[in-house]
Design a protein around this motif. Structure first.
Motif, PDB file in Angstrom:
ATOM      1  N   SER A   1      -3.239  45.130 107.863  1.00 15.26           N
ATOM      2  CA  SER A   1      -2.538  46.014 107.087  1.00 15.26           C
ATOM      3  C   SER A   1      -1.296  45.481 106.787  1.00 15.26           C
ATOM      4  O   SER A   1      -0.678  45.652 105.715  1.00 15.26           O
ATOM      5  CB  SER A   1      -2.188  47.455 107.842  1.00 15.26           C
ATOM      6  N   LEU A   2      -0.883  44.589 107.547  1.00  9.19           N
ATOM      7  CA  LEU A   2       0.477  43.723 107.315  1.00  9.19           C
ATOM      8  C   LEU A   2       0.308  42.750 106.379  1.00  9.19           C
ATOM      9  O   LEU A   2       1.038  42.741 105.317  1.00  9.19           O
ATOM     10  CB  LEU A   2       1.110  43.145 108.754  1.00  9.19           C
ATOM     11  N   ARG A   3      -0.890  42.159 106.390  1.00 10.15           N
ATOM     12  CA  ARG A   3      -1.031  41.015 105.294  1.00 10.15           C
ATOM     13  C   ARG A   3      -1.437  41.732 104.158  1.00 10.15           C
ATOM     14  O   ARG A   3      -0.819  41.087 102.989  1.00 10.15           O
ATOM     15  CB  ARG A   3      -2.381  40.274 105.952  1.00 10.15           C
ATOM     16  N   ASP A   4      -2.132  42.706 104.208  1.00 11.36           N
ATOM     17  CA  ASP A   4      -2.310  43.570 102.776  1.00 11.36           C
ATOM     18  C   ASP A   4      -0.947  43.866 102.165  1.00 11.36           C
ATOM     19  O   ASP A   4      -0.884  43.770 100.890  1.00 11.36           O
ATOM     20  CB  ASP A   4      -3.036  44.828 102.997  1.00 11.36           C
ATOM     21  N   HIS A   5      -0.103  44.279 103.050  1.00  9.16           N
ATOM     22  CA  HIS A   5       1.205  44.812 102.472  1.00  9.16           C
ATOM     23  C   HIS A   5       1.842  43.598 102.024  1.00  9.16           C
ATOM     24  O   HIS A   5       2.229  43.849 100.598  1.00  9.16           O
ATOM     25  CB  HIS A   5       1.769  45.925 103.484  1.00  9.16           C
ATOM     26  N   LYS A   6       2.114  42.595 102.628  1.00  9.60           N
ATOM     27  CA  LYS A   6       2.681  41.547 102.094  1.00  9.60           C
ATOM     28  C   LYS A   6       2.202  40.830 100.772  1.00  9.60           C
ATOM     29  O   LYS A   6       2.569  40.336 100.039  1.00  9.60           O
ATOM     30  CB  LYS A   6       2.823  40.355 103.045  1.00  9.60           C
ATOM     31  N   ASP A   7       0.757  40.708 100.949  1.00  7.49           N
ATOM     32  CA  ASP A   7      -0.080  40.210  99.563  1.00  7.49           C
ATOM     33  C   ASP A   7       0.027  41.080  98.567  1.00  7.49           C
ATOM     34  O   ASP A   7       0.162  40.519  97.252  1.00  7.49           O
ATOM     35  CB  ASP A   7      -1.473  40.016 100.010  1.00  7.49           C
ATOM     36  N   SER A   8       0.175  42.459  98.748  1.00  7.34           N
ATOM     37  CA  SER A   8       0.236  43.504  97.566  1.00  7.34           C
ATOM     38  C   SER A   8       1.723  43.613  97.130  1.00  7.34           C
ATOM     39  O   SER A   8       1.820  44.095  95.850  1.00  7.34           O
ATOM     40  CB  SER A   8      -0.394  44.388  97.690  1.00  7.34           C
ATOM     41  N   THR A   9       2.700  43.182  97.684  1.00  9.09           N
ATOM     42  CA  THR A   9       4.010  43.696  97.427  1.00  9.09           C
ATOM     43  C   THR A   9       5.020  42.391  97.047  1.00  9.09           C
ATOM     44  O   THR A   9       5.965  42.515  96.650  1.00  9.09           O
ATOM     45  CB  THR A   9       4.899  44.374  98.313  1.00  9.09           C
ATOM     46  N   ARG A  10       4.278  41.260  97.251  1.00  8.28           N
ATOM     47  CA  ARG A  10       4.944  40.128  97.017  1.00  8.28           C
ATOM     48  C   ARG A  10       5.506  39.990  95.479  1.00  8.28           C
ATOM     49  O   ARG A  10       4.682  40.596  94.638  1.00  8.28           O
ATOM     50  CB  ARG A  10       4.382  38.857  97.344  1.00  8.28           C
ATOM     51  N   ALA A  11       6.721  39.196  95.042  1.00  9.27           N
ATOM     52  CA  ALA A  11       6.846  39.327  93.441  1.00  9.27           C
ATOM     53  C   ALA A  11       5.847  38.409  92.712  1.00  9.27           C
ATOM     54  O   ALA A  11       5.808  38.776  91.879  1.00  9.27           O
ATOM     55  CB  ALA A  11       8.400  38.581  93.563  1.00  9.27           C
ATOM     56  N   ASN A  12       5.396  37.448  93.410  1.00  5.31           N
ATOM     57  CA  ASN A  12       4.617  36.401  92.639  1.00  5.31           C
ATOM     58  C   ASN A  12       3.021  36.603  92.789  1.00  5.31           C
ATOM     59  O   ASN A  12       2.514  36.401  93.845  1.00  5.31           O
ATOM     60  CB  ASN A  12       4.551  34.877  93.239  1.00  5.31           C
ATOM     61  N   SER A  13       2.438  36.941  91.774  1.00  5.87           N
ATOM     62  CA  SER A  13       1.152  37.439  91.699  1.00  5.87           C
ATOM     63  C   SER A  13       0.530  38.024  92.763  1.00  5.87           C
ATOM     64  O   SER A  13      -0.413  37.710  93.596  1.00  5.87           O
ATOM     65  CB  SER A  13       0.351  35.830  91.808  1.00  5.87           C
ATOM     66  N   PRO A  14       0.973  39.231  92.717  1.00  8.39           N
ATOM     67  CA  PRO A  14       0.276  40.037  93.972  1.00  8.39           C
ATOM     68  C   PRO A  14      -0.890  40.228  94.026  1.00  8.39           C
ATOM     69  O   PRO A  14      -1.571  40.195  92.948  1.00  8.39           O
ATOM     70  CB  PRO A  14       1.290  41.342  93.901  1.00  8.39           C
ATOM     71  N   LEU A  15      -1.569  40.781  95.000  1.00  5.66           N
ATOM     72  CA  LEU A  15      -2.942  41.135  94.959  1.00  5.66           C
ATOM     73  C   LEU A  15      -3.027  42.520  94.292  1.00  5.66           C
ATOM     74  O   LEU A  15      -2.530  43.580  94.605  1.00  5.66           O
ATOM     75  CB  LEU A  15      -3.378  41.401  96.305  1.00  5.66           C
ATOM     76  N   ARG A  16      -3.676  42.548  93.142  1.00  2.00           N
ATOM     77  CA  ARG A  16      -4.180  43.723  92.396  1.00  2.00           C
ATOM     78  C   ARG A  16      -5.365  43.539  91.449  1.00  2.00           C
ATOM     79  O   ARG A  16      -5.703  42.312  91.186  1.00  2.00           O
ATOM     80  CB  ARG A  16      -3.037  44.169  91.591  1.00  2.00           C
ATOM     81  N   LYS A  17      -5.966  44.576  91.168  1.00  2.00           N
ATOM     82  CA  LYS A  17      -7.143  44.564  90.596  1.00  2.00           C
ATOM     83  C   LYS A  17      -6.827  44.147  89.092  1.00  2.00           C
ATOM     84  O   LYS A  17      -5.928  45.046  88.432  1.00  2.00           O
ATOM     85  CB  LYS A  17      -7.875  46.066  90.658  1.00  2.00           C
ATOM     86  N   ALA A  18      -7.442  43.215  88.404  1.00  2.00           N
ATOM     87  CA  ALA A  18      -7.347  43.148  86.815  1.00  2.00           C
ATOM     88  C   ALA A  18      -7.851  44.407  86.374  1.00  2.00           C
ATOM     89  O   ALA A  18      -8.988  44.908  86.730  1.00  2.00           O
ATOM     90  CB  ALA A  18      -7.986  41.872  86.442  1.00  2.00           C
ATOM     91  N   GLN A  19      -7.039  44.749  85.273  1.00  2.00           N
ATOM     92  CA  GLN A  19      -7.771  45.850  84.355  1.00  2.00           C
ATOM     93  C   GLN A  19      -9.193  45.916  84.169  1.00  2.00           C
ATOM     94  O   GLN A  19      -9.919  46.684  83.921  1.00  2.00           O
ATOM     95  CB  GLN A  19      -6.803  45.932  83.125  1.00  2.00           C
TER      96      GLN A  19
END
Ligand code: DC
Length: 221
Positions: free
Chosen positions: A174-192
Motif C-alpha cells: 500500500s505504501l509503495r502504491d501510494h508513492k508510485d501513484s502520487t509522485r510528480a513524475n510519471s505516476p502510476l495511472r491507467k492510460a485513457q
C-alpha cells in the motif's frame, strides 16, 4: 508491435507479460528491473535518493543489460548477475524512492525506447502506456485487490527464502502504491486508451489468452 502492460505491484503484470512474450516469440522488457538495478547500486554505494547530482552520475555510469531466453532471463549490472539481488527486500523497500527523480526516469526511459526500437516488445511497468510508449499498439492496465497482491508477493518472497506475513506485505504494498501513484513524475495511472484487467480472480492462462487474442491479428498484419 509494442504491447504496454502497466499496473501496481503484484497485479500479475510480470508473469503475464513474460508468458505473452514467450508465446508470441517477441522481446520482454521488464522496466521495473531497471529501476531496481539503480536502487541496488545506490544502496551499495551509499547514494541517497534525494542526492540528484550523485544519482544522475550513478545512472549515467551504470550498464544495465538483459540476457537469455524466457523463462531463463538474467539481469546484469555492470557485468554482474543481479537477477536475484534486485528482488531482495531492501531493494523492494526503497525502489519507490529511487525511481521517482527525473534524473533517473529520463535516462531509463531513453534506454527503454532504444531497446524497443525496431523490435516487437511486451513492455511492463508503471508508465509504459502513458509516457514511455504513448503510441503502443496495445495497452493493458492490470489490477487486483491489495490482499490478493500481498498473497502473491508472499509466495515470491518464500521462493527467495524470505518469510513475511500477508499483513506486513499489505502495508508495504500500500505504501509503495501510494508513492508510485502520487509522485510528480510519471505516476502510476491507467492510460485513457488502456484496457483494464482485474486479475483478482483470474488465472494466468485467462490473462494471457485475453492479451494474445488481441495481439495476434496485429502481428499478422
Ligand atoms: O515492477 P516492480 O515491482 O519490479 O517495480 C519496481 C519499482 O519501480 C516500483 O516501485 C515502481 C517502479 N517502476 C516505475 O516507476 N516505472 C516503471 N516503468 C517500472 C517500475
Amino acid at each position: 508491435m509494442i504491447i504496454a502492460i502497466d499496473g501496481p505491484a503484484g497485479s500479475g503484470k510480470s508473469t503475464t507479460a513474460k508468458a505473452v512474450a514467450a508465446r508470441l516469440g517477441i522481446t520482454y522488457l521488464d522496466t521495473g528491473a531497471m529501476y531496481r538495478v539503480i536502487t541496488l547500486k545506490s544502496l551499495r554505494t551509499g547514494v541517497a535518493a534525494c542526492d540528484e547530482p550523485a544519482l544522475a552520475e550513478l545512472t549515467a555510469n551504470t550498464i544495465i543489460s538483459f540476457t537469455g531466453v524466457l523463462p531463463d532471463t538474467k539481469v546484469w549490472m555492470d557485468g554482474e548477475d543481479v537477477t536475484d539481488a534486485i528482488r531482495g527486500s531492501e531493494v523492494t523497500k526503497y525502489v519507490s524512492d529511487y525511481c521517482a527523480p527525473s534524473v533517473v526516469r529520463d535516462a531509463l526511459v531513453e534506454q527503454q525506447r532504444r531497446i524497443a526500437q525496431g523490435n516487437s516488445v511486451v513492455c511492463e511497468g508503471r508508465d509504459i502506456g502513458t509516457v514511455v510508449f504513448p503510441d503502443a499498439d496495445l495497452k493493458f492496465f492490470m489490477t487486483a485487490s491489495v490482499e490478493e497482491r500481498a498473497r502473491r508477493r508472499q509466495k515470491d518472497f518464500e521462493k527467495l527464502g524470505v518469510s513475511k506475513t500477508v499483513e506486513e506485505l499489505v502495508k508495504e504494498i500500500s505504501l509503495r502504491d501510494h508513492k508510485d501513484s502520487t509522485r510528480a513524475n510519471s505516476p502510476l495511472r491507467k492510460a485513457q486508451d488502456a484496457v483494464e484487467i482485474d486479475t483478482t480472480s483470474l488465472d494466468l492462462e485467462m490473462q494471457v489468452k485475453f492479451i494474445i487474442e488481441r495481439a495476434l491479428p496485429l502481428l499478422k498484419q
